[in-house]
Every structure is written in structure tokens, then in C-alpha cells.
Design an enzyme around this catalytic site. Structure first.
Site, PDB file in Angstrom:
ATOM      1  NE  ARG A  69     -10.877 -10.029  -1.628  1.00 30.70           N
ATOM      2  CZ  ARG A  69     -11.240  -9.038  -2.624  1.00 30.70           C
ATOM      3  NH1 ARG A  69     -11.670  -9.508  -3.971  1.00 30.70           N
ATOM      4  NH2 ARG A  69     -11.275  -7.814  -2.207  1.00 30.70           N
ATOM      5  CE  LYS A  80      -3.861  -1.677   2.739  1.00 28.58           C
ATOM      6  NZ  LYS A  80      -4.787  -1.636   1.542  1.00 28.58           N
TER       7      LYS A  80
HETATM    8  N1  BES Z   1      -7.934  -3.730   4.561  1.00 28.62           N
HETATM    9  C1  BES Z   1      -8.093  -3.391   3.284  1.00 28.62           C
HETATM   10  C2  BES Z   1      -9.593  -2.629   2.845  1.00 28.62           C
HETATM   11  C3  BES Z   1      -9.624  -1.184   3.743  1.00 28.62           C
HETATM   12  C4  BES Z   1      -9.350  -0.047   3.066  1.00 28.62           C
HETATM   13  C5  BES Z   1     -10.138  -1.251   4.832  1.00 28.62           C
HETATM   14  C6  BES Z   1      -9.482   1.065   3.760  1.00 28.62           C
HETATM   15  C7  BES Z   1     -10.345   0.141   5.701  1.00 28.62           C
HETATM   16  C8  BES Z   1      -9.958   1.166   5.058  1.00 28.62           C
HETATM   17  C9  BES Z   1      -8.323  -4.533   2.412  1.00 28.62           C
HETATM   18  O1  BES Z   1      -7.332  -5.492   2.807  1.00 28.62           O
HETATM   19  C10 BES Z   1      -7.850  -4.207   0.873  1.00 28.62           C
HETATM   20  O2  BES Z   1      -6.737  -3.830   1.023  1.00 28.62           O
HETATM   21  N2  BES Z   1      -8.619  -4.256  -0.040  1.00 28.62           N
HETATM   22  C11 BES Z   1      -8.468  -3.997  -1.221  1.00 28.62           C
HETATM   23  C12 BES Z   1      -8.728  -5.005  -2.067  1.00 28.62           C
HETATM   24  C13 BES Z   1      -8.296  -4.624  -3.494  1.00 28.62           C
HETATM   25  C14 BES Z   1      -6.695  -5.143  -3.535  1.00 28.62           C
HETATM   26  C15 BES Z   1      -8.981  -5.692  -4.577  1.00 28.62           C
HETATM   27  C16 BES Z   1      -8.895  -2.436  -1.608  1.00 28.62           C
HETATM   28  O3  BES Z   1      -9.985  -2.293  -1.197  1.00 28.62           O
HETATM   29  O4  BES Z   1      -8.402  -1.613  -2.109  1.00 28.62           O
HETATM   30 MN    MN Z   2      -5.338  -5.446   1.986  1.00 27.65          MN
END
Ligand code: BES
Ligand code: MN
Ligand code: ZN
Length: 492
Positions: free
Chosen positions: A343, A269
Site C-alpha cells: 500500500r 515473515k
Molecule cells: N504480499 C503480501 C500479501 C500476500 C500474502 C500476497 C500472501 C500473496 C500471498 C503483503 O505485502 C502483506 O504482507 N500483507 C500483510 C498485511 C498486514 C501486515 C497488514 C498481510 O496480508 O498479512
Molecule cells: Mn508484505
């Protein structure tokens, strides 16, 4: 925690540190319950309110020196945010009370004299006041929350009212417990220490705990937890909690995403997006405290809680984009993006939970950024089978938490097709929240199921509001507890 007590003392005789009255909005903002004040105080309060100027808006908390005739030093006017003729719903009462305790941190005993017409009203004031009386004291000396709350009710001895207020205290303790876990720094809270915390918390309760460590997970075929956790020096855990009352009417499984820190893994990230990722275990924390509270309240359903705990880190041992892993039960997943890790751990836990054939599966997770794009940070999403999704919505409404239904459009499923595995962990970007829901659905074996995406609402990055502090909010506990109570009552 802050204590709570029901009293029926006439207002003139109250000897606490502050007396709180509710105010209403409109052309002529007003103070509710003036008639209960001693005569000489009524006019004084009214004129003080008009001199200082009140709006009655939510989160307006006005402090006045108490007028003659009262035995308290401080009179507090807290906004309800509604007009004089609007109904004082439970959530309006909760917010007005929570705003007051939050802004009265450092005060000893605070007495609430709101117009109440039922046991549920008294409980709402108690719950809101306790929820607002929170401070995270993990690493620095924060202001001490209000020490004691008193709720003035017509009959403080009434059994139903006492029971409802006692329930509110249990609920608030659970919500505070979730906030504490979410606010804990990820160098202190990692899968093994989270599991230890669960053991510690359940000691002396009727909740049984089992912890699967890395070796047990590998042996059990939990490829999602292993894959996500393998980049960290702190291995994954699967914690199973069980509350099994003697005469259980139903069995409900609660599954929580417990990523103690989500760096994204090798699909790393950006720094800004990582700042709040200690909160990526809010679902697991909510499940833990819901199960403990269910046992404490003696709710008559069997509840199994599953905490899918892992730390998602990049390293030489981390899983790679394009790795293929095998989820418990044998289905294979191509990991196209290591940041779609929630997931993967949930798939393992949903399969394990489903093996016991519960009547319903509920999962709760900070699953997608797309949830925040769709609904913002105060409304959570719920997807799933029709019945269970409706039950969650009804429970949320009754509990005063904002959830909104979202679809699982079949048309998005093919976007997760891959030639190298049964499914990929990524699909179409648009509707990302729904794609994640569709992925999870593959691991529910067609059982009654609901998926709660609390990505935004679980962590308050902005200013505190009513009973919601900065940081961890504890969202989900109240809804899940109400859902269990509804199931125990044979509803839905
Ligand atoms: N933990 C994150 C989702 C999240 C983002 C929670 C911001 C709270 C605040 C999750 O694991 C994630 O990174 N999801 C990705 C999925 C994508 C790579 C398909 C997302 O939502 O960008
Ligand atoms: Mn994530
Ligand atoms: Zn995550």
C-alpha cells in the site's frame, strides 16, 4: 510461442500430430462433433471412448490411437466439464482446449475440432489452447509446449474470426509474459532488472517508457517507494509506460504493485510465508504486459502504466515499525508494520498517476493475505468507486476471469488513525483486505478508481488445472485488456 492457425480442412484430410475433440459429462458421457468425422471413424471413436471409459470432466484428457479414416496418429478427447445440453461458453471452450495442450506438451501440431458457432468461440479455443501451451524455461529444460495449434472453423477466411484469433494470440503472449516474470527468481528479477526488462520489451513498440531511479524518487518525494526500498541493496524504481493512440477517447491509468521480493522487512515473515513472495510483483507484471498488448492491438484509449518496484528487505538501513514517511503529494504515514508495504508503494504511484487526471485509475496488487482468506486462490477481489468497480466486473466476466466485488466500509477507516501521522499503514485485522483498500482510497483524490487484489489467484501453488500452470498464472491481463477495449468502445 506456440503458433495458431485457423483451418477449414475436412477432418479426414487433417495431417497434424493430434486431433482433439470435446467430451461432455452426464449419465452417458459423449463426444461432441462426431458427425464431422468420416463415417467409418464415428463408430470406432464411440466404441473406443466407451471401452476406455470417459467422464467428460474438466481436465480429463484421454489419448487414443486414431481410428482408420483419419490421417492423424492420435485422437484426443478433452473434457468440457459440462453436460450435453449445457451451453459451451467461451470459458468452457478455453478450459477444455487449455487442458488438452497442457497435457499434450511435447506434441508438434495439435488440431482442435470443437463445435463452434461464432468468431468468439474460435477465439476462445485458440486462447485457451495457447494459454495451456506454457512452460517456464528460465532455469531448467522443461518439456517443450505444443508447437502449433490449429483451430477448425467453418470459414477460416472469415475476417471477424481471423481478427478474434489474432487478438487471442496477443492476449496469450501477454499472459505468458506475466507468468515468465512472476516465475523468475528474485535474485535475477529486482527493481532495476525489472525496469530493464520493461525497456527491452517495449523496444520497437509504440509504448514510451520512463524510469525513475532512487535519486529521482527521492527528489520527487516518493517516500513510499524509498521507505520500502531502503532496506535492500537493490534500489526501488518507478516505471511509467505510455500508449497514446492518435484518437484516444479516454485515458486510463493502470498501477501495479511490484515488490520483487517481500520478506516482510523488519516485520519479517515466517519462512513458509516467504516462499512464494517472489510473486509479489504480479500486479506490476500484469500492468506492463497489458500496456504492451494494448499498443499491439491498437486499442483506442490512452493508457499509462505505472510499475511501483521495490524489494522489501530487513537490514540496518531498512525502515522501522513506527517510522513516519511522506508519500508523494505530502501525506504522512506511520509505518506500523513493514510487511504492509504494498500500500505504501502503491500510494506513491496512485498519486503520480492521478496527477495526469486520467478518466479512471485501476490498481492491481498481490496486496493482502486476507484476500485469500476471503475468496481463496481462484477468485480475485475488486473494490473501488461504484462505476469503475462495475466496469471491472463486466470486463472480467467477458474475459473469463473470476473477480468478486468487495465493499469499502467507512467504519473501518478509523482503525488506521494514529496520533503521529495522517494515517497508519495498518488497522483492524478483521477485514484486512478492505482496510488495505480503504488505505489506497486515500490516495485516489476521489477519482473513478478500482483496486484489484489478486494475492491468491496470481500464483498457483497447487497442481496445474485446465489452462493454468503451476506458479505464475498471469491473472488480470485479460480483464484489464477487456476493460480498455470496453472504454475504447465508449462503454461504461
Ligand atoms: N504480499 C503480501 C500479501 C500476500 C500474502 C500476497 C500472501 C500473496 C500471498 C503483503 O505485502 C502483506 O504482507 N500483507 C500483510 C498485511 C498486514 C501486515 C497488514 C498481510 O496480508 O498479512
Ligand atoms: Mn508484505
Ligand atoms: Zn507484499
Amino acid at each position: 510461442m506456440t503458433t495458431v492457425e485457423l483451418i477449414s480442412t475436412p477432418l479426414a484430410k487433417i495431417r497434424s500430430d493430434a486431433l482433439v475433440l470435446a467430451t461432455t459429462t452426464g449419465d452417458q458421457p459423449g463426444v461432441l462433433g462426431l458427425a464431422d468425422l468420416p463415417k467409418q471413424a464415428r463408430a470406432a471413436v464411440e466404441s473406443a471412448a466407451s471401452v476406455v471409459g470417459i467422464s467428460g470432466k474438466l481436465d480429463e484428457v484421454v489419448k487414443l490411437p486414431a481410428p482408420a479414416g483419419l490421417g492423424v496418429p492420435l485422437l484426443v478427447l478433452t473434457g468440457t466439464g459440462v453436460g450435453r445440453d449445457a451451453p459451451l461458453t467461451a470459458e468452457v471452450l478455453r478450459r477444455a482446449a487449455g487442458s488438452a495442450t497442457r497435457q499434450l506438451a511435447g506434441t508438434g501440431t495439435v488440431t482442435f475440432a470443437f463445435p463452434l458457432i461464432s468468431a468468439d468461440d474460435a477465439a476462445a479455443v485458440a486462447e485457451g489452447a495457447l494459454l495451456g501451451a506454457y512452460a517456464y524455461t528460465g532455469y531448467s529444460g522443461s518439456p517443450t509446449p505444443v508447437a502449433a495449434v490449429e483451430v477448425v472453423a467453418a470459414d477460416a477466411k472469415d475476417k471477424a474470426t481471423r481478427a478474434a484469433v489474432a487478438r487471442a494470440a496477443v492476449v496469450a503472449t501477454a499472459v505468458h509474459g506475466v507468468r515468465d516474470l512472476v516465475n523468475a527468481a528474485p535474485n535475477d528479477l529486482y527493481p532495476a532488472s525489472f525496469a530493464d526488462n520493461a525497456k527491452e520489451l517495449t523496444k520497437g513498440t509504440k509504448v514510451a517508457v520512463t524510469v525513475l531511479d532512487d535519486d529521482a524518487l527521492r527528489a520527487g518525494g516518493y517516500g513510499g517507494l524509498i521507505g520500502v526500498g531502503q532496506g535492500s541493496t537493490r534500489g526501488p524504481r518507478l516505471v511509467k509506460l505510455e500508449w497514446k493512440p492518435r484518437k484516444a477517447t479516454a485515458h486510463i491509468a493502470l498501477v501495479g504493485k511490484g515488490i520483487t521480493f517481500d520478506s516482510g522487512g523488519l516485520s519479517i515473515k515466517p519462512a513458509k510465508s516467504m516462499e512464494t513472495m517472489k510473486s509479489d510483483m504480479a500486479g506490476a507484471a500484469a500492468v506492463l504486459h497489458t500496456v504492451v498488448a494494448a499498443a499491439e492491438l491498437g486499442i483506442g484509449v490512452r493508457v499509462t502504466g505505472w510499475l511501483a518496484l521495490a524489494e522489501n528487505m530487513p537490514s540496518a538501513t531498512a525502515q522501522r515499525p513506527s517510522d513516519v514517511i511522506t508519500i508523494r503529494g505530502g501525506r504522512t504515514v506511520e509505518v506500523l508494520n513493514t510487511d504492509a508495504e504494498g500500500r505504501l508503494v502503491l500510494a506513491d504511484a496512485l498519486v503520480a498517476a492521478g496527477e495526469e487526471n486520467p478518466d479512471a485509475l485501476i490498481d492491481i496488487a498481490t496486496l493482502t493475505g486476507a484476500q485469500m482468506v476471503a475468496l481463496g486462490n481462484q477468485v480475485s477481489a475488486v473494490m473501488g468507486t461504484d462505476d469503475t468497480r462495475s466496469s471491472v466486473l463486466a470486463a472480467a466476466e467477458a474475459a473469463g476471469e473470476q473477480f468478486w466485488p468487495m465493499p469499502l466500509p467507512e467504519e473501518l477507516r478509523p482503525s488506521m488513525k494514529t496520533p503521529v501521522a495522517d494515517i497508519a499503514n495498518m488497522g483492524e485485522r478483521y477485514g484486512g483486505m478492505l482496510v488495505a483498500g480503504l488505505f489506497l482510497q486515500e490516495f485516489t483524490a476521489g477519482k473513478p478508481w478500482a483496486h484489484l487484489d489478486i494475492a491468491g489467484p496470481s500464483f498457483n501453488e497447487g497442481a496445474p488445472r485446465h489452462y493454468v500452470p503451476k506458479g505464475g498464472t498471469g491473472v488480470g491481463v485479460r480483464t484489464m485488456l477487456r476493460l480498455l477495449e470496453d472504454a475504447a468502445a465508449g462503454g461504461r
